[in-house]
Design a protein around this motif. Structure first.
Motif, PDB file in Angstrom:
ATOM      1  N   ALA A 270       0.818  -1.207   0.000  1.00 17.04           N
ATOM      2  CA  ALA A 270       0.000   0.000   0.000  1.00 17.04           C
ATOM      3  C   ALA A 270       0.856   1.263   0.000  1.00 17.04           C
ATOM      4  O   ALA A 270       0.554   2.247  -0.698  1.00 17.04           O
ATOM      5  CB  ALA A 270      -0.938  -0.020   1.208  1.00 17.04           C
ATOM      6  N   LEU A 271       1.950   1.260   0.767  1.00 18.29           N
ATOM      7  CA  LEU A 271       2.824   2.435   0.788  1.00 18.29           C
ATOM      8  C   LEU A 271       3.510   2.648  -0.566  1.00 18.29           C
ATOM      9  O   LEU A 271       3.643   3.792  -1.033  1.00 18.29           O
ATOM     10  CB  LEU A 271       3.868   2.278   1.889  1.00 18.29           C
ATOM     11  N   LEU A 272       3.965   1.557  -1.197  1.00 17.48           N
ATOM     12  CA  LEU A 272       4.661   1.696  -2.474  1.00 17.48           C
ATOM     13  C   LEU A 272       3.717   2.054  -3.609  1.00 17.48           C
ATOM     14  O   LEU A 272       4.171   2.575  -4.647  1.00 17.48           O
ATOM     15  CB  LEU A 272       5.409   0.389  -2.793  1.00 17.48           C
ATOM     16  N   GLU A 273       2.410   1.776  -3.454  1.00 16.80           N
ATOM     17  CA  GLU A 273       1.440   2.152  -4.475  1.00 16.80           C
ATOM     18  C   GLU A 273       0.863   3.541  -4.245  1.00 16.80           C
ATOM     19  O   GLU A 273      -0.032   3.976  -4.984  1.00 16.80           O
ATOM     20  CB  GLU A 273       0.308   1.118  -4.492  1.00 16.80           C
ATOM     21  N   HIS A 274       1.364   4.241  -3.241  1.00 16.59           N
ATOM     22  CA  HIS A 274       0.911   5.621  -3.005  1.00 16.59           C
ATOM     23  C   HIS A 274       1.289   6.492  -4.195  1.00 16.59           C
ATOM     24  O   HIS A 274       2.343   6.304  -4.806  1.00 16.59           O
ATOM     25  CB  HIS A 274       1.559   6.152  -1.729  1.00 16.59           C
ATOM     26  N   PRO A 275       0.438   7.442  -4.545  1.00 24.22           N
ATOM     27  CA  PRO A 275       0.733   8.295  -5.720  1.00 24.22           C
ATOM     28  C   PRO A 275       2.057   9.023  -5.633  1.00 24.22           C
ATOM     29  O   PRO A 275       2.682   9.311  -6.668  1.00 24.22           O
ATOM     30  CB  PRO A 275      -0.450   9.262  -5.746  1.00 24.22           C
ATOM     31  N   LEU A 276       2.518   9.340  -4.430  1.00 22.97           N
ATOM     32  CA  LEU A 276       3.770  10.082  -4.289  1.00 22.97           C
ATOM     33  C   LEU A 276       4.988   9.165  -4.190  1.00 22.97           C
ATOM     34  O   LEU A 276       6.122   9.662  -4.197  1.00 22.97           O
ATOM     35  CB  LEU A 276       3.711  10.972  -3.039  1.00 22.97           C
ATOM     36  N   ALA A 277       4.794   7.843  -4.066  1.00 22.43           N
ATOM     37  CA  ALA A 277       5.917   6.940  -3.826  1.00 22.43           C
ATOM     38  C   ALA A 277       6.878   6.912  -5.006  1.00 22.43           C
ATOM     39  O   ALA A 277       8.106   6.892  -4.821  1.00 22.43           O
ATOM     40  CB  ALA A 277       5.406   5.536  -3.518  1.00 22.43           C
ATOM     41  N   ASP A 278       6.371   6.910  -6.239  1.00 27.64           N
ATOM     42  CA  ASP A 278       7.263   6.838  -7.399  1.00 27.64           C
ATOM     43  C   ASP A 278       8.120   8.092  -7.542  1.00 27.64           C
ATOM     44  O   ASP A 278       9.229   8.035  -8.089  1.00 27.64           O
ATOM     45  CB  ASP A 278       6.438   6.623  -8.672  1.00 27.64           C
ATOM     46  N   ARG A 279       7.629   9.222  -7.074  1.00 32.17           N
ATOM     47  CA  ARG A 279       8.355  10.475  -7.257  1.00 32.17           C
ATOM     48  C   ARG A 279       9.416  10.700  -6.185  1.00 32.17           C
ATOM     49  O   ARG A 279      10.437  11.348  -6.456  1.00 32.17           O
ATOM     50  CB  ARG A 279       7.357  11.641  -7.268  1.00 32.17           C
ATOM     51  N   ILE A 280       9.208  10.158  -4.984  1.00 25.76           N
ATOM     52  CA  ILE A 280      10.144  10.465  -3.894  1.00 25.76           C
ATOM     53  C   ILE A 280      11.071   9.291  -3.572  1.00 25.76           C
ATOM     54  O   ILE A 280      11.965   9.448  -2.741  1.00 25.76           O
ATOM     55  CB  ILE A 280       9.377  10.871  -2.625  1.00 25.76           C
ATOM     56  N   ASP A 283      14.104   3.406  -7.785  1.00 24.45           N
ATOM     57  CA  ASP A 283      13.785   1.992  -8.049  1.00 24.45           C
ATOM     58  C   ASP A 283      14.500   1.065  -7.059  1.00 24.45           C
ATOM     59  O   ASP A 283      13.936   0.064  -6.618  1.00 24.45           O
ATOM     60  CB  ASP A 283      14.189   1.638  -9.488  1.00 24.45           C
ATOM     61  N   ALA A 284      15.748   1.395  -6.729  1.00 30.10           N
ATOM     62  CA  ALA A 284      16.489   0.557  -5.789  1.00 30.10           C
ATOM     63  C   ALA A 284      15.850   0.585  -4.403  1.00 30.10           C
ATOM     64  O   ALA A 284      15.769  -0.446  -3.725  1.00 30.10           O
ATOM     65  CB  ALA A 284      17.942   1.019  -5.707  1.00 30.10           C
ATOM     66  N   GLU A 285      15.370   1.749  -3.975  1.00 31.70           N
ATOM     67  CA  GLU A 285      14.743   1.838  -2.653  1.00 31.70           C
ATOM     68  C   GLU A 285      13.412   1.088  -2.623  1.00 31.70           C
ATOM     69  O   GLU A 285      13.093   0.424  -1.634  1.00 31.70           O
ATOM     70  CB  GLU A 285      14.534   3.301  -2.289  1.00 31.70           C
ATOM     71  N   ARG A 286      12.644   1.190  -3.720  1.00 33.52           N
ATOM     72  CA  ARG A 286      11.391   0.427  -3.753  1.00 33.52           C
ATOM     73  C   ARG A 286      11.661  -1.085  -3.754  1.00 33.52           C
ATOM     74  O   ARG A 286      10.956  -1.862  -3.100  1.00 33.52           O
ATOM     75  CB  ARG A 286      10.565   0.828  -4.977  1.00 33.52           C
ATOM     76  N   ALA A 287      12.687  -1.500  -4.496  1.00 34.28           N
ATOM     77  CA  ALA A 287      13.042  -2.923  -4.488  1.00 34.28           C
ATOM     78  C   ALA A 287      13.504  -3.371  -3.097  1.00 34.28           C
ATOM     79  O   ALA A 287      13.217  -4.498  -2.663  1.00 34.28           O
ATOM     80  CB  ALA A 287      14.128  -3.187  -5.527  1.00 34.28           C
TER      81      ALA A 287
END
Length: 509
Positions: A270-280, A283-287
């Motif tokens: 849910a946190l990674l699918e937040h609208p602001l997650a991709d901008r802040i 890719d390495a941090e999301r992985a």
């Protein structure tokens, strides 16, 4: 010690730790870069030969980029120096291959550099809210006052109920700002990044315990049972008395609860699918956040594998121990092994030592000519159980005839002979006057026993015959040293029988 002197001593101890010695050296940036590039964030074990080649390749690329201050030597020599610095550790994986892994000190240094490389968040609402929430939750769980704890829970329930009612009534949904999300992701990444070093620290504790157990077994200065009890006590204390052990137990409890694991995955998704997650976040941090559960599982697996190695060491020692082995040879071999390990710690990888191929010849006066034959250990045939009815019948007279000397009757006849007017001159003469039941071969020993009991001496140069009669009527003559009977007329004879004095003029026949 003054305050500033004590503070300086504490700082010096901190700088002596392998983490700060790694960061304090001139080539720290290059070493940290190679560690991050080779091992990644999960500290994946790398075979020794492959890491040697990777180190040489990375150094060649950095040298081509214009860097001049680089570690010297081959990849193997550089890794050996890093092992002595306690930044690398070499062990065996499940397949029996030698692999390198980063120590907890190296992982802590990598995490510190990683945190400093991120954009540092300043004082924000999220940080203050996190502190307030942590303090309030901590107080609600640790407050010893029952009333105060109930009041805190009631206040929290009322706040959550009010927020729920507000959202149900259709009130405005206040979204998180970009700064709030950035601060939250930064703190979350910091917490997740610290997990590998915590697991590595527990793993190293078990490796240390394993080395100490092996050293205790080699020294044999304590009973094996005491060594095992000490290991169990230390393993229990490691899991309950240290911060790393408690973290390991918490992670282990988390993975045993499928509901908590599912909730963690759903919250991270849910946190990674937040609208602001991709901008802040990158890719390495999301992985990195998506692999949190796998990261915890891998760390637990490595700790459990290290603990299994300690258990296997104990089992192997207990099973292979032979109680009847040669103690002197065993102690000599253990001493040689201990001295070899001590020598290897203080020498380089190419050090040599001349050892004779064969030991010196030993002079032995006698060698065994006959060795163990398993046929000699064959048990005899089992004794059967005969039928008592098959035994020949025996009467009381037969049993008495087969028995020992009848000392009471012999003593009476001996005393009677001494008290008579014409006593026998020796034991042989007395024996010849007895009836056949008292002339068995065993009665010869009875007479000799009575004579020895009365301190009568035998004539060594004179022999007389004892004509014995067996119970079956056969005869047998024995040659026995002559034992004369004492003169009954001697007043000083201690065994003189009580009888009336002889008449005057009577002489012994």
């Amino acid at each position: 010690m003054s305050g500033i002197a004590g503070e300086l001593a504490g700082v010096r101890r901190a700088f002596a730790q392998p983490t700060l010695t790694l960061l304090h050296q001139r080539q720290a940036a290059v070493v940290i870069t190679i560690f991050r590039e080779a091992f990644g964030r999960n500290n994946v074990p790398i075979p020794t030969a492959r890491l040697h080649a990777q180190v040489e390749e990375h150094l060649a690329e950095v040298r081509a980029a214009g860097e001049t201050d680089l570690p010297t030597g081959s990849g193997r020599e550089i890794c050996q120096r890093w092992m002595r610095g306690q930044w690398l550790v070499r062990s065996l994986d499940e397949g029996g291959r030698e692999v390198y892994t980063l120590t907890s000190h190296a992982q802590q240094a990598l995490e510190l550099v990683k945190n400093l490389a991120r954009d540092r968040a300043t004082l924000s609402e999220h940080r203050i809210a996190t502190i307030l929430g942590t303090v309030r939750r901590f107080n609600a769980e640790a407050n010893p006052d029952r009333g105060a704890r109930v009041g805190l829970l009631n206040a929290e329930i009322a706040r959550l109920q009010a927020e729920r009612d507000r959202l149900v009534d259709g009130a405005e949904l206040v979204g998180a700002t970009e700064d709030y999300m950035l601060e939250g992701f930064t703190e979350l990444l910091s917490l997740v990044s610290a997990l590998p070093s915590d697991f590595a620290r527990v793993e190293e504790r078990f490796a240390t315990i394993r080395g100490e157990i092996l050293a205790a077994f080699r020294a044999e200065d304590r009973p094996p049972g005491q060594v095992i009890d000490d290991y169990l006590a230390r393993a229990d204390a490691l899991m309950t008395a240290t911060q790393e052990g408690r973290a390991f137990e918490g992670a282990f409890a988390l993975l045993r609860d499928d509901g908590l694991v599912t909730q963690l995955r759903e919250d991270l998704t849910a946190l990674l699918e937040h609208p602001l997650a991709d901008r802040i976040t990158s890719d390495a941090e999301r992985a990195e956040l998506r692999g949190t559960v796998r990261l915890v599982r891998d760390g637990l697996d490595r700790v459990l594998a290290q603990r299994s190695r300690v258990t296997a060491t104990l089992k192997e020692y207990i099973v292979s121990r032979d109680a009847v082995r040669d103690r002197e040879l065993e102690q000599t071999l253990r001493q040689v092994e201990s001295e070899l390990m001590t020598w290897m710690v203080g020498t380089g990888p190419r050090a040599t030592h001349d050892v004779p191929l064969l030991p010196a010849r030993t002079g032995i006066e006698h060698l065994r000519e006959r060795f163990h034959d398993p046929a000699d250990d064959v048990l005899p045939e089992r004794i059967g159980h005969p039928d008592p009815e098959d035994a020949p019948p025996l009467s009381m007279a037969d049993l008495v005839a087969q028995g020992g000397p009848r000392l009471a009757e012999l003593r009476e006849r001996l005393d009677a002979s001494l008290a008579s007017l014409a006593p026998a001159g020796s034991l042989g003469e007395l024996f010849d006057t007895l009836e056949p039941p008292l002339r068995r071969p065993v009665e010869v020993f009875g007479l000799l026993h009575l004579a020895a009991d009365r301190d009568w001496t035998s004539e060594e140069d004179s022999v007389e015959a004892f004509a014995a009669v067996r119970p079956d009527g056969s005869t047998r003559t024995f040659a026995v040293p002559r034992t004369p009977l004492p003169d009954p007329d001697r007043p000083d004879r201690p065994d003189r029988p009580d009888r009336p004095d002889r008449p005057q003029g009577e002489t012994r026949a």
